[in-house]
Structures are given as structure tokens and as C-alpha cells.
Design an enzyme around this catalytic site. Structure first.
Site, PDB file in Angstrom:
ATOM      1  N   GLU A   1       0.772  -1.557   0.525  1.00 54.74           N
ATOM      2  CA  GLU A   1       0.102   0.199  -0.349  1.00 54.74           C
ATOM      3  C   GLU A   1       1.006   1.246   0.168  1.00 54.74           C
ATOM      4  O   GLU A   1       0.439   2.427   0.619  1.00 54.74           O
ATOM      5  CB  GLU A   1      -0.986   0.124   1.086  1.00 54.74           C
ATOM      6  CG  GLU A   1      -1.840  -1.183   1.218  1.00 54.74           C
ATOM      7  CD  GLU A   1      -3.040  -1.328   1.972  1.00 54.74           C
ATOM      8  OE1 GLU A   1      -2.603  -0.605   3.263  1.00 54.74           O
ATOM      9  OE2 GLU A   1      -4.127  -1.935   2.255  1.00 54.74           O
TER      10      GLU A   1
ATOM     11  N   GLU B   1      -5.838  -8.612   0.450  1.00 52.56           N
ATOM     12  CA  GLU B   1      -6.350  -8.580   2.096  1.00 52.56           C
ATOM     13  C   GLU B   1      -7.593  -7.888   2.005  1.00 52.56           C
ATOM     14  O   GLU B   1      -7.872  -7.210   0.951  1.00 52.56           O
ATOM     15  CB  GLU B   1      -5.320  -7.019   2.576  1.00 52.56           C
ATOM     16  CG  GLU B   1      -4.046  -6.964   3.164  1.00 52.56           C
ATOM     17  CD  GLU B   1      -3.835  -6.436   4.026  1.00 52.56           C
ATOM     18  OE1 GLU B   1      -4.375  -4.848   4.712  1.00 52.56           O
ATOM     19  OE2 GLU B   1      -2.841  -5.525   4.137  1.00 52.56           O
TER      20      GLU B   1
END
Ligand code: BG6
Length: 472
Positions: free
Chosen positions: A165, A372
């Protein structure tokens, strides 16, 4: 119920990250990381990374549980400071040995490792030496670390993720160690750090392709799907801008090796174009990711936010949280009243996952992996030692149905690693907010016995995997 059509080789997985699961924060020579440093700031009121789920001392038992769960893949991260305690100095043999035994155990259990190189945990020594990613030397420290990992583990790890991320991390001052109070100066530092991380990503991708046979390497982005608040054209534009500024510019940079026009325009408009050196462009364009890993939790909603005299175009403002900024001249973050939110405010929306999967696949035609996805809740351990987390089952079931539909839409989806394999340190809410299939018996301020307890979702997911997604 719809019959999900998952391919035979679908990678049914689960995920974690080093500072959130391992503990042993300074064991066997590991150095402090930015993630440790930040978690210690909250040690007086919630769990920190010192013990976390204590995977460092329970890894064998934990991998046995993963095998029982039936995992085909396990996504986890290597802690850079366990391998190189000060970030760019001596290599810590014991760190290499730790991950080596974990990898051997996973492979012996029939579980493929999917390994992230950097999940929010920059060695703190690099902040002290260089102010971390602000300095170009950090790029080469990362390249060296990545090469050490490819050399040590490349015989056993074929699926690699570079930064977790980057597109979200860069927005959170604490994670980047940005303490500059002036908004413009902070944005200038942020833009330079972001650029350096793109260079580091490109170097790691190229090194992986040179050093690891049959490897696949990708960024793991925080995906964003934004709906317009109304059908007014400016709101529709604002929703697009929200996605483009929070996620798409990052994917485009990885894919094309240059900032998309609208992003360059913003960097110029805000006067924060990063320093670029000769040769960078060639490097950025040469690095070809093999797939796209995406993390998905929720959708967003936006309306148009005009700039004014006090708020120049491009200026970002964070209201209420550290990741969803408003941007003058572009977009304003809104609540979507059509969706239910988790107790922590994430708007639950499986359809959004179908949308991002279709969107990313249509744009890049690269295989995708969901690395995720999950529901953070304060789970309750009942007196008979069970955790009845039917809300988590509902959440994951909805998202699996969305993935099955996306595959019917033609998306090439390789696997699913929900967050998280077991309860671990939430990035901001300690152990109050739990995501796991396995309950870890500890509270924020009481380590208890750290016993592992299978939640109801464990048995449900086990059956999903056993039936290859036919029984949702
Ligand atoms: C993702 C991160 O953004 O969200 C994870 O990659 C994090 O590290 C997860 O744990 C959930 O967020 P939180 O704040 O609930 O832990």
C-alpha cells in the site's frame, strides 16, 4: 445461493504482516522499525509490536493451524530490520534463519508463500540517518535489502510483493515519519518520498526478474472505488478524481513508468514536482510487474469541492481520518447512506470489489490477486471458549461471491488472501479490533496465555477451501 466457479488452482490464502503478527521486536538482533516506534507511542493504552501475536515464538504451531485451515497460500511480510537491523549495514544471519525455517515449514505444509518486502516497517535507523524515503540513499538501501531476500529465499519464494500500500502509506504522516507542520512543505516531502518509493519498486522488480527463476512480482495497492454523491457531472468527475489521486496514479506509474498527465499537472500546480535524475525514467519504464495485488476493504463516496482563495487547487485536507483526504478543486469525501459500515466506519460493499477487479483488469490486463480483505471487529470469546463471528463469515462470503462474479466477467483472479490469518495488532486499534480466523487470547494490556482458538469463521473458511468455493 449462487454457485461460485473458482478455478482448480485458485490460491486460497490468508494474510498478515511482520510488525502486526511477529512480536520479538528486538529478538536475535532485530532493529527497531518505524512501525515499532509508532506503536510504542501508544503502549500506555493499547497493545504494541513488542509481543503482537507472538508468531516469532509460535510459528510452528501457527503454521500447523494454517495447514489445518487448508491454506494453499500464506501472504506475510519480511521485516527489513530483522534482516538488516540498521537498514543498510550488516546482515543479521539470525533474521535470515528465522524466515528460512518459516518458509520450509510452510512448503512442507503445502502452503505457498506470498512475501511482501516492506509493510509499513522501515528500519528506524534509516529515518535517523537519512529521514527515510526523503533521501535517495534509502532507495538503494531497499534495493540491497530486496536482493538479499531474493538471494536467501528466492529458491522457495516465487510470489513477491514489493511495498504494501505505497499509495495509502504515503498519505499517513506517521508511517512516513513526516512531522512537518506546514501543509505545503509536508506535501513536497511526501511527493519526493513517493517518487523514491517508485524507484525502489522498479529496482526490486528488475532484481527479482534477474535473480529469481519463475518469479512473479507486484505492488500491493490499497484499492479505491469511489461513487459520486449525486449524478451531477462535477460529482461524477470528483469520484473519478478521488480514485485517480488515491490509487490509479500509483498503478499507472508502476505500469507505464511515468506519472499520468493529471498527476503531473497536480504536482506542478502545487509546486511539488519531485527531484528526478537522469536515468530514472529508463529505470521506471523498464520494470514490468507480473501481476497486481490489491487490498480491498470498503468503498468511498465523493462530491466536488471547489477551490477558493484560502484553499488553492490541489490542496489536501484530512477530515476525521488519515487516509481519505479532501482535495480542493477536485473532491470531497462523503458518507454513502446506501451502505452499512463496520463498527470502525468502513463502508461494507462487496459490489465495489467486483468493480475494482473489473476496472484494474480492463486497464492493465494483468492477473490479479486479492491480498487483503476482511472485517475488523471486537470479537467476544464466550464462556465455552468459542468465538461466534458470523458477521465475519457474512462479510467474506459476500466478497467471495463478488469475486466469483468478477471472474465470470472475465477477470483473471489468481487468489484470495483475506486479512487476517489470525488476530494481530491492528494498525491503529491494537487488539480491540480483530480480523483473524484464529482468536489470539490476549487483550491490549494483558498478554494472558496467547492461546490460539479457532473461531467459527475458521471452520467455515476451511469448508470453503475444501469445496473450492462451492460451499459458501
Ligand atoms: C491495510 C493494511 O491497510 O489495512 C494492514 O495493509 C492493516 O496492515 C489493515 O492492518 C486493516 O487496518 P487496521 O487499521 O484496521 O489494522
Amino acid at each position: 445461493m449462487m454457485k461460485a466457479g473458482f478455478p482448480e488452482d485458485f490460491l486460497w490464502g490468508a494474510a498478515s504482516s511482520a510488525f502486526q503478527i511477529e512480536g520479538g521486536w528486538d529478538a536475535d538482533g532485530k532493529g527497531m522499525t518505524v512501525a515499532d516506534f509508532n506503536s510504542f507511542k501508544r503502549s500506555d493504552r493499547q497493545a504494541d509490536s513488542r509481543t503482537a501475536s507472538d508468531f516469532y515464538h509460535h510459528w510452528k504451531e501457527d503454521i500447523a493451524l494454517m495447514k489445518e485451515l487448508g491454506l494453499k497460500a500464506y501472504r506475510f511480510s519480511i521485516s527489513w530490520a530483522r534482516i538488516i537491523p540498521d537498514g543498510d549495514g550488516e546482515v543479521n544471519r539470525k533474521g535470515i534463519d528465522f524466515y528460512s525455517q518459516v518458509l520450509d515449514e510452510l512448503l512442507a505444509s503445502g502452503i505457498l508463500p506470498v512475501v511482501t518486502l516492506y509493510h509499513f516497517d522501515l528500519p528506524y535507523a534509516l529515518v535517523e540517518k537519512y529521514n527515510g524515503w526523503a533521501d535517495r540513499r534509502c532507495v538503494f538501501a531497499f534495493e540491497r535489502y530486496a536482493k538479499i531476500c531474493f538471494e536467501a529465499f528466492g529458491d522457495r519464494v516465487k510470489w513477491w510483493l514489493v511495498h504494501n500500500e505505497q499509495n495509502l502509506m504515503i498519505r499517513v504522516d506517521e508511517r512516513m515519519n513526516i512531522s512537518e507542520p506546514d501543509a505545503w512543505k509536508a506535501d513536497k516531502i511526501r511527493a519526493q518520498m513517493d517518487y523514491h518509493m517508485f524507484l525502489a519498486h522498479a529496482l526490486a522488480v528488475n532484481a527479482c526478474h534477474e535473480m529469481v527463476k519463475d518469479a512473479g512480482i507486484a505492488p500491493a495497492v490499497s484499492s479505491t472505488c469511489t461513487y459520486p454523491l449525486t449524478n451531477h457531472p462535477q460529482d461524477v468527475w470528483a469520484a473519478k478524481m478521488n480514485d485517480w489521486f488515491k490509487t490509479n496514479y500509483c498503478l499507472d506509474m508502476h505500469y507505464y513508468g511515468e506519472y499520468p498527465g493529471y498527476y503531473m499537472r497536480y504536482l506542478k500546480e502545487r509546486d511539488i514536482v519531485p527531484v528526478m535524475e537522469a536515468g530514472d525514467e529508463t529505470l521506471l519504464k523498464s520494470a514490468k510487474m507480473d501481476f497486481i495485488a490489491l487490498n480491498y476493504y470498503r468503498t468511498l463516496c465523493a462530491s466536488y469541492l471547489p477551490a477558493d482563495r484560502e484553499h488553492p487547487a490541489g490542496m489536501r485536507v484530512y477530515r476525521g481520518n488519515e487516509v481519505d483526504f479532501d482535495q480542493y478543486g477536485y473532491c470531497r469525501d462523503e458518507k454513502n447512506t446506501n451502505l452499512k459500515a463496520s463498527e470502525y466506519g468502513a463502508q461494507i460493499d462487496p459490489m465495489g470489489l467486483r468493480i475494482v477487479l473489473n476496472d484494474y483488469y480492463a486497464r492493465y490486463h494483468l492477473p490479479l490477486m486479492v491480498t487483503e480483505n476482511g472485517l475488523g471487529t471486537p470479537d467476544v470469546l464466550t464462556e465455552d471458549g468459542r468465538v461466534h463471528d458470523d458477521y465475519r463469515i457474512d462479510y467474506i462470503r459476500g466478497h467471495l461471491e463478488a469475486m466469483a462474479l468478477a471472474m465470470e466477467d472475465g477477470v483473471h483472479l489468481m487468489g484470495y488472501c483475506p486479512w487476517s490469518v489470525m488476530d494481530l495488532l491492528s494498525s491503529h486499534q491494537g487488539f480491540r479490533k480483530r480480523y483473524g480466523f484464529i482468536y489470539v487470547n490476549r487483550e491490549d494490556m494483558d498478554l494472558k496465555d496467547l492461546k490460539r482458538i479457532r473461531k467459527d469463521s475458521f471452520y467455515w473458511y476451511q469448508n470453503v477451501i475444501r469445496t473450492n468455493g462451492e460451499k459458501l
